[in-house]
Design a protein around this motif. Structure first.
Motif, mmCIF file in Angstrom:
data_model
loop_
_atom_site.group_PDB
_atom_site.id
_atom_site.type_symbol
_atom_site.label_atom_id
_atom_site.label_comp_id
_atom_site.label_asym_id
_atom_site.label_seq_id
_atom_site.Cartn_x
_atom_site.Cartn_y
_atom_site.Cartn_z
ATOM 1 N N THR A 241 -1.299 18.074 -4.021
ATOM 2 C CA THR A 241 -2.190 17.808 -2.900
ATOM 3 C C THR A 241 -3.316 16.863 -3.325
ATOM 4 N N GLY A 242 -3.452 15.777 -2.585
ATOM 5 C CA GLY A 242 -4.465 14.769 -2.899
ATOM 6 C C GLY A 242 -3.988 13.667 -3.808
ATOM 7 N N PHE A 243 -2.731 13.748 -4.259
ATOM 8 C CA PHE A 243 -2.208 12.742 -5.183
ATOM 9 C C PHE A 243 -1.161 11.848 -4.524
ATOM 10 N N ASN A 244 -1.185 11.805 -3.198
ATOM 11 C CA ASN A 244 -0.333 10.905 -2.422
ATOM 12 C C ASN A 244 -1.226 10.233 -1.394
ATOM 13 N N LEU A 245 -1.290 8.915 -1.434
ATOM 14 C CA LEU A 245 -2.158 8.174 -0.525
ATOM 15 C C LEU A 245 -1.350 7.114 0.197
ATOM 16 N N ASN A 246 -1.183 7.287 1.502
ATOM 17 C CA ASN A 246 -0.504 6.311 2.340
ATOM 18 C C ASN A 246 -1.518 5.527 3.148
ATOM 19 N N LEU A 247 -1.358 4.207 3.150
ATOM 20 C CA LEU A 247 -2.260 3.309 3.870
ATOM 21 C C LEU A 247 -1.433 2.472 4.839
ATOM 22 N N PRO A 248 -1.025 3.064 5.972
ATOM 23 C CA PRO A 248 -0.198 2.345 6.940
ATOM 24 C C PRO A 248 -1.009 1.329 7.740
ATOM 25 N N LEU A 249 -0.396 0.183 8.014
ATOM 26 C CA LEU A 249 -1.109 -0.925 8.639
ATOM 27 C C LEU A 249 -0.426 -1.414 9.908
ATOM 28 N N GLU A 250 -1.220 -2.049 10.737
ATOM 29 C CA GLU A 250 -0.778 -2.591 12.010
ATOM 30 C C GLU A 250 0.026 -3.889 11.806
ATOM 31 N N ALA A 251 0.693 -4.310 12.860
ATOM 32 C CA ALA A 251 1.409 -5.584 12.823
ATOM 33 C C ALA A 251 0.421 -6.749 12.715
ATOM 34 N N GLY A 252 0.887 -7.849 12.140
ATOM 35 C CA GLY A 252 0.080 -9.058 12.092
ATOM 36 C C GLY A 252 -0.997 -9.077 11.036
ATOM 37 N N VAL A 253 -0.920 -8.180 10.063
ATOM 38 C CA VAL A 253 -1.939 -8.113 9.010
ATOM 39 C C VAL A 253 -2.043 -9.453 8.283
ATOM 40 N N ALA A 271 -9.985 5.713 -9.889
ATOM 41 C CA ALA A 271 -10.572 7.053 -9.929
ATOM 42 C C ALA A 271 -9.615 8.061 -10.560
ATOM 43 N N PHE A 272 -8.316 7.843 -10.390
ATOM 44 C CA PHE A 272 -7.295 8.735 -10.956
ATOM 45 C C PHE A 272 -7.248 8.635 -12.474
ATOM 46 N N GLY A 273 -7.521 7.470 -12.998
ATOM 47 C CA GLY A 273 -7.554 7.259 -14.446
ATOM 48 C C GLY A 273 -6.204 7.319 -15.127
ATOM 49 N N PRO A 274 -5.209 6.559 -14.656
ATOM 50 C CA PRO A 274 -3.887 6.611 -15.280
ATOM 51 C C PRO A 274 -3.832 5.854 -16.599
ATOM 52 N N ARG A 275 -2.816 6.184 -17.388
ATOM 53 C CA ARG A 275 -2.566 5.453 -18.636
ATOM 54 C C ARG A 275 -1.765 4.187 -18.366
ATOM 55 N N ILE A 308 -4.870 -6.597 -8.902
ATOM 56 C CA ILE A 308 -4.183 -5.486 -9.564
ATOM 57 C C ILE A 308 -4.391 -5.554 -11.070
ATOM 58 N N ALA A 309 -4.254 -6.737 -11.632
ATOM 59 C CA ALA A 309 -4.421 -6.893 -13.081
ATOM 60 C C ALA A 309 -5.836 -6.578 -13.531
ATOM 61 N N ALA A 310 -6.813 -6.757 -12.641
ATOM 62 C CA ALA A 310 -8.206 -6.484 -13.003
ATOM 63 C C ALA A 310 -8.452 -5.008 -13.302
ATOM 64 N N LEU A 311 -7.515 -4.125 -12.946
ATOM 65 C CA LEU A 311 -7.629 -2.724 -13.339
ATOM 66 C C LEU A 311 -7.581 -2.568 -14.859
ATOM 67 N N GLY A 312 -6.958 -3.526 -15.529
ATOM 68 C CA GLY A 312 -6.871 -3.468 -16.987
ATOM 69 C C GLY A 312 -5.856 -2.473 -17.502
#
Length: 343
Positions: A241-253, A271-275, A308-312
């Motif tokens: 719980t809390g480890f799935n994030l969906n960001l659905p978007l409208e047409a024409g984005v 914020a999750f701090g993955p390896r 994306i790469a700026a996450l390091g």
């Protein structure tokens, strides 16, 4: 950056798919991988290598044994039972409460498949196994210290669940790679899915887990495939719980709107701090894609890559969709150039 690719993908050449009531030539074709590979070579992004062989164990860590057995033998059993040798395609689907398993060779496809977009031909399993090995090779390269690897996977994988296939996908390459990273000692791994379509299979595989964060930016499933999953209120279950994030978007984005939502996704990953980060990269977000309705311009892809790469994070890019073939190669290379510039 190292790219992993294999000619084995060409073993999967589906003759058709069934879409909107019509039997049509498939949008997911061998030419896609060849176009991307040629663009990567032209861009001079680094060495291109063949995949290593990893055996069955990493597949069994993600997919059910009976499902893997089905995929391996489906075509031969189908033809032996009198099925059309052109391709395995179900005529009856086991949906909702229809959960009794009938494994007659002409019926089993309807138990394991959730749509009619993923025919199985003689070479499908061989190609899917090679695709999984490509992703696993990319994961191994990250574990060996590489900051960025591109797994040119075909067939794609993010729609394949633990025991179901569909959406052009048979084995879930991104999930297999992420699980391998976890089992190799990474306490946390993030998967970011930027394909136009929701990665419903990846979500299903990790939905109860707190060691793999799944974040997906995609078309609102109220109007676009896969329709029955990918909504914003799907946040995980149990420990997940809390480890799935969906960001659905409208047409024409457009580019600005997409990049703003990408920043939201990247903040959650940070914020999750993955390896490690596994990126399911689809290019069907492009404005000219025949089965998408976003409006991203070519200039969006290097910007996406840089952010994306700026996450390091050491990142494995796993190829998923993208069907505007005239622009596909350059869009993929542009994303990778953006990532490599920041890596």
């Amino acid at each position: 950056m190292i790219t992993i690719a294999s000619p084995e993908h060409a073993q999967h050449r589906a003759p058709h798919e069934f879409l909107d009531g019509r039997l049509i030539p498939p949008y997911e074709s061998p030419e896609r991988a060849e176009i991307i590979l040629a663009a990567v070579e032209r861009a001079g992004l680094g060495p291109i290598v063949r995949p290593r062989a990893f055996g069955d164990a990493p597949l069994h860590a993600v997919h059910a044994p009976d499902f893997l057995g089905y995929l391996e033998h489906a075509y031969g059993r189908w033809v032996a039972a009198g099925g059309d040798p052109a391709a395995v395609l179900p005529s009856t689907l086991a949906v909702r409460w229809m959960d009794r398993r009938c494994l007659h060779p002409l019926v089993a496809p309807g138990y394991y498949s959730f749509d009619l977009s993923a025919p199985i031909v003689a070479g499908t399993y061989r190609a899917a196994r090679a695709s999984a090995d490509i992703a696993l090779t990319g994961a191994a390269l990250l574990l060996e210290g590489e900051p960025l690897a591109f797994a040119l996977c075909r067939p794609p994988g993010h729609n394949a669940g633990s025991d179901m296939y569909g959406g052009y996908c048979y084995l879930n390459n991104a999930a297999i790679a992420a699980e391998q990273l976890v089992r190799s000692g990474a306490a946390r791994v993030a998967i970011l899915d930027i394909d136009f379509h929701h990665g419903n299979g990846t979500q299903q595989i990790f939905y109860g887990r707190d060691d793999v964060l799944f974040v997906s930016i995609h078309a609102d499933p109220a109007r676009e495939y896969p329709y029955f999953g990918g909504y914003a209120d799907e946040r995980g279950t149990g420990a997940g719980t809390g480890f799935n994030l969906n960001l659905p978007l409208e047409a024409g984005v457009d580019d600005a709107r997409y990049l703003a939502v990408l920043d939201q996704a990247l903040a959650a990953i940070q914020a999750f701090g993955p390896r490690f980060l596994v990126l399911s990269a689809g290019f069907d977000t492009f404005g000219g894609d025949p089965i998408g309705d976003f409006a991203l311009a070519a200039a969006a892809y290097p910007a996406i890559g840089r952010r994306i790469a700026a996450l390091g994070l050491p990142t494995l890019v796993v190829q998923e969709g993208g069907y505007a073939v005239a622009a596909l190669g350059e869009n993929a290379a542009s994303l990778l150039r953006g990532m490599a510039a920041e890596a």
